[in-house]
Design an enzyme around this catalytic site. Structure first.
Site, PDB file in Angstrom:
ATOM      1  N   HIS A 130       0.982  -0.956   0.054  1.00 47.00           N
ATOM      2  CA  HIS A 130      -0.124  -0.013   0.116  1.00 47.00           C
ATOM      3  C   HIS A 130       0.820   1.142   0.038  1.00 47.00           C
ATOM      4  CE1 HIS A 130      -3.380   2.575   1.335  1.00 47.00           C
ATOM      5  NE2 HIS A 130      -2.302   3.271   2.065  1.00 47.00           N
ATOM      6  N   GLU A 131       1.779   1.102   0.809  1.00 42.25           N
ATOM      7  CA  GLU A 131       2.696   2.325   0.949  1.00 42.25           C
ATOM      8  C   GLU A 131       3.291   2.569  -0.385  1.00 42.25           C
ATOM      9  OE1 GLU A 131       2.379   4.497   3.026  1.00 42.25           O
ATOM     10  OE2 GLU A 131       0.992   3.475   4.221  1.00 42.25           O
ATOM     11  N   HIS A 134       1.647   4.297  -2.949  1.00 43.14           N
ATOM     12  CA  HIS A 134       1.371   5.686  -2.746  1.00 43.14           C
ATOM     13  C   HIS A 134       2.756   6.390  -3.417  1.00 43.14           C
ATOM     14  CE1 HIS A 134      -1.837   6.942  -0.259  1.00 43.14           C
ATOM     15  NE2 HIS A 134      -1.454   5.848   0.588  1.00 43.14           N
ATOM     16  N   GLU A 201      -6.220   7.235  -0.797  1.00 49.57           N
ATOM     17  CA  GLU A 201      -6.184   6.069   0.032  1.00 49.57           C
ATOM     18  C   GLU A 201      -6.971   4.842  -0.734  1.00 49.57           C
ATOM     19  OE1 GLU A 201      -4.381   5.392   2.699  1.00 49.57           O
ATOM     20  OE2 GLU A 201      -3.742   7.403   2.627  1.00 49.57           O
TER      21      GLU A 201
END
Length: 312
Positions: A130-131, A134, A201
């Protein structure tokens, strides 16, 4: 479309900054506000990663000091088509993580000791992915600039409140307009910042699940992090609330509702989106590409946490 929307939101925030400058100092104030916005954005562009990592007392780790975590980040970065980011540990019991950096070549991923102890390997992979999503989407720079401008708007509004607006004819808003700008501009800036964060998100959840190949593991991680973080205060985040949108789950106390004043979407909404993604892709129970079958099926399992690096 998400990128275009974010650019519009950032443009709106910059325009808001200039409106406050105009209300306080007329055309001259608007010019000064614009120049100040450019300066703060430039500073944030080159120093945002160092600033955020320092705020949370993050410690760099290497392959030698944290081999399992370092190897996991390296493998997922390769799957995402990204350069290897720097890896940091934050010695906080609250489970959380974030990424920072102005571009993929200067990125960093930070995880708290709490998240390393709480999650199993599949779940932690989902969080790291997930990071990295980003990073690949270049969200970090966008959110950092938004946070910087929001902070500058609040500071400028406070200046206007204490010193009042211009009294010359260039101030076309008048006293009432200045008061309204001073009172409502910080709130408008906060709402814009939250909208940017919440939009990103969902995108990072989806791309992160694609990178790891385990959407249900990420869903399980979000559920665990959210329920545990509600009970554990993170002092460094409370001291620096502008950094909250960077974390995978809101680290601030009393900010759990999916409303206009939340920096993140409601976790249950994110989990449902990931479960729908898993169902659409055929990743049912036990199909999480090397994942834990019990975890993918929603069955409680005994986590195998990544060992926390020791102080040297």
């Amino acid at each position: 479309m998400n990128y275009f929307r974010t650019m519009l939101l950032l443009a709106a925030m910059t325009a808001l900054f200039m409106v406050v400058g105009y209300a306080i100092g007329g055309t001259g104030g608007m010019t000064i506000a614009f120049l100040f916005a450019v300066a703060t954005n430039a500073f944030a562009y080159w120093n945002s990663d160092k600033m955020v990592l320092r705020m949370h007392n993050a410690e760099p780790v290497t392959r030698a000091s944290a081999p399992e975590l370092h190897e996991m980040v390296a493998r997922l970065a390769k799957q995402a088509g990204l350069p290897m980011p720097k890896v940091y540990i934050i010695r906080e019991p609250q489970p959380n993580a974030f990424a920072t950096g102005r571009n993929p070549e200067n990125a960093a991923v930070a995880a708290t000791t709490g998240i390393l102890q709480l999650l199993g390997p599949d779940e932690l992979e989902g969080v790291i992915a997930h990071e990295l999503a980003h990073v690949r989407n270049r969200d970090i720079l966008t959110m950092t600039v938004a946070a910087t401008v929001a902070g500058a708007i609040s500071m400028l509004a406070q200046f206007g409140f204490f010193f009042g607006g211009a009294r010359d004819r260039d101030n076309g808003m008048g006293a009432l307009g200045m008061i309204l700008a001073v009172l409502f501009a910080p709130l408008a800036a906060a709402l814009i910042q939250m909208t940017i964060s919440r939009t990103r998100e969902y995108s990072a959840d989806r791309l992160g699940a694609e990178i790891s190949g385990k959407p249900l593991a990420l869903a399980s991680a979000l559920r665990k992090i959210s329920s545990t973080a509600q009970r554990i205060v993170m002092p460094s985040a409370e001291r620096n609330p502008a950094s909250a949108p960077l974390f995978i789950v809101n680290p601030l106390s009393g900010q759990r509702m999916d409303n206009l004043f939340s920096t993140h979407p409601n976790v249950e909404n994110r989990i449902r989106a990931l479960e729908a993604m898993a169902g659409a892709s055929g990743r049912g129970p036990g199909s999480g590409r090397g994942g834990n079958p019990g975890l993918d099926a929603g069955i409680p399992t005994r986590p195998s946490p990544i060992p926390v690096v020791r102080r040297r």
